[in-house]
Motif scaffolding. Sequence first.
Motif, PDB file in Angstrom:
ATOM      1  N   UNK A   1      36.625 -28.838 -10.552  1.00  0.00           N
ATOM      2  CA  UNK A   1      36.378 -30.092 -11.248  1.00  0.00           C
ATOM      3  C   UNK A   1      36.564 -30.047 -12.745  1.00  0.00           C
ATOM      4  N   UNK A   2      36.948 -28.886 -13.287  1.00  0.00           N
ATOM      5  CA  UNK A   2      37.199 -28.787 -14.718  1.00  0.00           C
ATOM      6  C   UNK A   2      38.576 -29.378 -15.028  1.00  0.00           C
ATOM      7  N   UNK A   3      38.670 -30.140 -16.089  1.00  0.00           N
ATOM      8  CA  UNK A   3      39.972 -30.619 -16.541  1.00  0.00           C
ATOM      9  C   UNK A   3      40.648 -29.489 -17.319  1.00  0.00           C
ATOM     10  N   UNK A   4      41.656 -28.887 -16.737  1.00  0.00           N
ATOM     11  CA  UNK A   4      42.377 -27.798 -17.398  1.00  0.00           C
ATOM     12  C   UNK A   4      43.532 -28.423 -18.175  1.00  0.00           C
ATOM     13  N   UNK A   5      43.364 -28.484 -19.485  1.00  0.00           N
ATOM     14  CA  UNK A   5      44.336 -29.182 -20.326  1.00  0.00           C
ATOM     15  C   UNK A   5      45.665 -28.442 -20.394  1.00  0.00           C
ATOM     16  N   UNK A   6      45.637 -27.108 -20.336  1.00  0.00           N
ATOM     17  CA  UNK A   6      46.884 -26.349 -20.426  1.00  0.00           C
ATOM     18  C   UNK A   6      46.653 -24.917 -19.977  1.00  0.00           C
ATOM     19  N   UNK A   7      47.697 -24.328 -19.408  1.00  0.00           N
ATOM     20  CA  UNK A   7      47.763 -22.890 -19.156  1.00  0.00           C
ATOM     21  C   UNK A   7      48.784 -22.338 -20.141  1.00  0.00           C
ATOM     22  N   UNK A   8      48.306 -21.589 -21.125  1.00  0.00           N
ATOM     23  CA  UNK A   8      49.137 -21.085 -22.219  1.00  0.00           C
ATOM     24  C   UNK A   8      49.459 -19.619 -21.950  1.00  0.00           C
ATOM     25  N   UNK A   9      50.685 -19.341 -21.572  1.00  0.00           N
ATOM     26  CA  UNK A   9      51.122 -17.992 -21.187  1.00  0.00           C
ATOM     27  C   UNK A   9      52.165 -17.493 -22.180  1.00  0.00           C
ATOM     28  N   UNK A  10      51.890 -16.346 -22.795  1.00  0.00           N
ATOM     29  CA  UNK A  10      52.824 -15.840 -23.804  1.00  0.00           C
ATOM     30  C   UNK A  10      54.076 -15.224 -23.199  1.00  0.00           C
ATOM     31  N   UNK A  11      54.040 -14.870 -21.918  1.00  0.00           N
ATOM     32  CA  UNK A  11      55.207 -14.264 -21.280  1.00  0.00           C
ATOM     33  C   UNK A  11      56.250 -15.324 -20.932  1.00  0.00           C
ATOM     34  N   UNK A  12      57.449 -14.856 -20.718  1.00  0.00           N
ATOM     35  CA  UNK A  12      58.553 -15.718 -20.300  1.00  0.00           C
ATOM     36  C   UNK A  12      58.785 -15.513 -18.809  1.00  0.00           C
ATOM     37  N   UNK A  13      58.545 -16.518 -17.972  1.00  0.00           N
ATOM     38  CA  UNK A  13      58.719 -16.343 -16.522  1.00  0.00           C
ATOM     39  C   UNK A  13      60.118 -15.879 -16.130  1.00  0.00           C
TER      40      UNK A  13
ATOM     41  N   UNK B   1      53.814 -18.756  -5.940  1.00  0.00           N
ATOM     42  CA  UNK B   1      54.300 -20.114  -5.668  1.00  0.00           C
ATOM     43  C   UNK B   1      53.140 -21.040  -5.325  1.00  0.00           C
ATOM     44  N   UNK B   2      52.184 -20.541  -4.540  1.00  0.00           N
ATOM     45  CA  UNK B   2      51.017 -21.356  -4.183  1.00  0.00           C
ATOM     46  C   UNK B   2      50.198 -21.721  -5.423  1.00  0.00           C
ATOM     47  N   UNK B   3      50.048 -20.761  -6.318  1.00  0.00           N
ATOM     48  CA  UNK B   3      49.324 -21.066  -7.558  1.00  0.00           C
ATOM     49  C   UNK B   3      50.064 -22.135  -8.356  1.00  0.00           C
ATOM     50  N   UNK B   4      51.388 -22.010  -8.412  1.00  0.00           N
ATOM     51  CA  UNK B   4      52.167 -23.018  -9.128  1.00  0.00           C
ATOM     52  C   UNK B   4      51.993 -24.404  -8.539  1.00  0.00           C
ATOM     53  N   UNK B   5      51.978 -24.485  -7.212  1.00  0.00           N
ATOM     54  CA  UNK B   5      51.786 -25.777  -6.552  1.00  0.00           C
ATOM     55  C   UNK B   5      50.417 -26.350  -6.858  1.00  0.00           C
ATOM     56  N   UNK B   6      49.400 -25.490  -6.922  1.00  0.00           N
ATOM     57  CA  UNK B   6      48.056 -25.980  -7.247  1.00  0.00           C
ATOM     58  C   UNK B   6      47.985 -26.491  -8.686  1.00  0.00           C
ATOM     59  N   UNK B   7      48.671 -25.806  -9.595  1.00  0.00           N
ATOM     60  CA  UNK B   7      48.691 -26.267 -10.979  1.00  0.00           C
ATOM     61  C   UNK B   7      49.319 -27.656 -11.072  1.00  0.00           C
ATOM     62  N   UNK B   8      50.410 -27.856 -10.331  1.00  0.00           N
ATOM     63  CA  UNK B   8      51.052 -29.169 -10.325  1.00  0.00           C
ATOM     64  C   UNK B   8      50.131 -30.237  -9.739  1.00  0.00           C
ATOM     65  N   UNK B   9      49.433 -29.873  -8.660  1.00  0.00           N
ATOM     66  CA  UNK B   9      48.560 -30.844  -7.999  1.00  0.00           C
ATOM     67  C   UNK B   9      47.424 -31.280  -8.919  1.00  0.00           C
ATOM     68  N   UNK B  10      46.964 -30.366  -9.748  1.00  0.00           N
ATOM     69  CA  UNK B  10      45.860 -30.694 -10.662  1.00  0.00           C
ATOM     70  C   UNK B  10      46.355 -31.120 -12.040  1.00  0.00           C
ATOM     71  N   UNK B  11      47.664 -31.323 -12.174  1.00  0.00           N
ATOM     72  CA  UNK B  11      48.260 -31.814 -13.414  1.00  0.00           C
ATOM     73  C   UNK B  11      47.945 -30.899 -14.599  1.00  0.00           C
ATOM     74  N   UNK B  12      48.009 -29.596 -14.359  1.00  0.00           N
ATOM     75  CA  UNK B  12      47.795 -28.625 -15.429  1.00  0.00           C
ATOM     76  C   UNK B  12      49.119 -28.380 -16.138  1.00  0.00           C
ATOM     77  N   UNK B  13      49.135 -28.581 -17.436  1.00  0.00           N
ATOM     78  CA  UNK B  13      50.356 -28.387 -18.224  1.00  0.00           C
ATOM     79  C   UNK B  13      50.580 -26.890 -18.434  1.00  0.00           C
TER      80      UNK B  13
ATOM     81  N   UNK C   1      36.345 -29.411 -20.195  1.00  0.00           N
ATOM     82  CA  UNK C   1      37.783 -29.454 -20.482  1.00  0.00           C
ATOM     83  C   UNK C   1      38.190 -28.098 -21.037  1.00  0.00           C
ATOM     84  N   UNK C   2      39.075 -27.425 -20.351  1.00  0.00           N
ATOM     85  CA  UNK C   2      39.378 -26.032 -20.672  1.00  0.00           C
ATOM     86  C   UNK C   2      40.851 -25.827 -20.961  1.00  0.00           C
ATOM     87  N   UNK C   3      41.111 -24.808 -21.768  1.00  0.00           N
ATOM     88  CA  UNK C   3      42.441 -24.239 -21.938  1.00  0.00           C
ATOM     89  C   UNK C   3      42.361 -22.790 -21.473  1.00  0.00           C
TER      90      UNK C   3
END
Length: 473
Positions: A191-203, A224-236, A170-172
């Motif tokens: 297969x890692x559960x990515x609990x959150x992607x914590x980005x200090x920048x403002x998109x 955009x593709x990376x964003x879609x993958x994050x959504x698919x894997x339920x990464x906050x 389980x990773x952050x």
Amino acid sequence: MATERPHLAVIGAGPAGLAASLAAAAHGVRVTLIDSAAGAGGQFYRRPPAGLGARHPEALHHRWRTWRRLGGALAARVEAGTITHLADHHVWCVEPVGPVGPVEPVEFVVHALLGPLQEEPVTVRADAVLLATGGYEKVLPFPGWTLPGVVTAGGAQAMLKGGLVVPGQRAVVAGTGPLLLPVATGLAAAGVEVAALVESADPKAFLRWPLALAAQPGKVAEGVRYGAQLLRHHVKLLPRHTVVAAHGEQRLDAVTVAALDTQGRVGPGTERRIACDTLAVGHGMLAHIDLAESLGCRIDGLNVAVDEEQRTDVPGVWAAGETTGIGGAALSLAEGHIAGRSAAARLTGTRPDPHTWARAARSRRRAREFFAALDTVYAPPAHWTEQVTDDTVVCRCEEVTAGAVRNAVDELGAGDVRTVKLLTRAGMGWCQGRMCEPAVAGLTGCEQTPARRLLARPVPLGVLARAGDPEND
């Protein structure tokens, strides 16, 4: 005969070094490609060894076709004898031999150490040198960052790409910069559960750079593709947040993250605790400039300064890729091609094809503009040092705390990084300050400046003593 051709030594076999080597070899130059890794490709094209039996190594890359083309071309050139690839060779010094001037040619001796123990000395003589030494991760400390389970973002990616292993269950993923996206999606896909992607920048800050974004539609689509993958894997996704502390006894078991205000300060009462056994954290990249500095090349800020042909101000020395400024693989390929063609033209007395040159220059310009925008957006929080407690270790090699650094400034009168180093030993360890320099500079309130290291890596004293013996050349 091949041995009678002009000889170019290319240091670094990442995207820039590969492109430069292939371009120079294609135009009549004998090339020796020297790299510290066991295989060519650098971090971007890092691959698992054949012995691991990876069935789909391309799944870890989004530009696998480019690597297949570069890797195939390198293998063909090595077989033909126009490129010599010295893998697992760690370059510690490049020495000019003969007079150095604005016109006179110079011969160079490249000193390297062979093998994982780095004890067997190797020298390569060349008519010119091309530095494609890449970059390394910028590390900023915070309470708990030395706990087992806290790794750099690039380190987590290297484990996955090079060893097919994951650092935890389980990773952050946290920090700032475009590297966080492929790291988070890569871990999630493995297969890692990515609990959150914590980005200090403002998109939303990207909206201030419409022209740079419009000139790189492929990069926008990639995001955009990376964003879609994050959504698919339920990464906050937690934008404008930062990690303020890592927690655990024997190893990491949680992190505390908090929201940032518009000034880059932690907002009171916004802290939240996230359970995890892995924290992959990164705050951007820094250029490897040690070899360029030792050769006397002009440094612009923290990057090697080059002209439109990727030439440094030292005759016979070119530089390309991350060493001239962090800009990603596409920019490194363009700069490497230009540098290789320029070196070949200068060594053989020919002129590059203007159309090919113009295409590479256009790609370079667009990529530079795009990454100039990224540098502005992906900056560490302005007040990150406020979260670093006095007992937080800053220099891991010498175990120097933030309190000791602050004391050197407040009580002992240190006004720059070098003086802090002399007073506290911060930066005197095995890494020679590569890991802690950004942190020490931030804590002292000084701008980070080039360290001017004489040697690019630690060298056994016996090897150093024999380096000047003509019988060893």
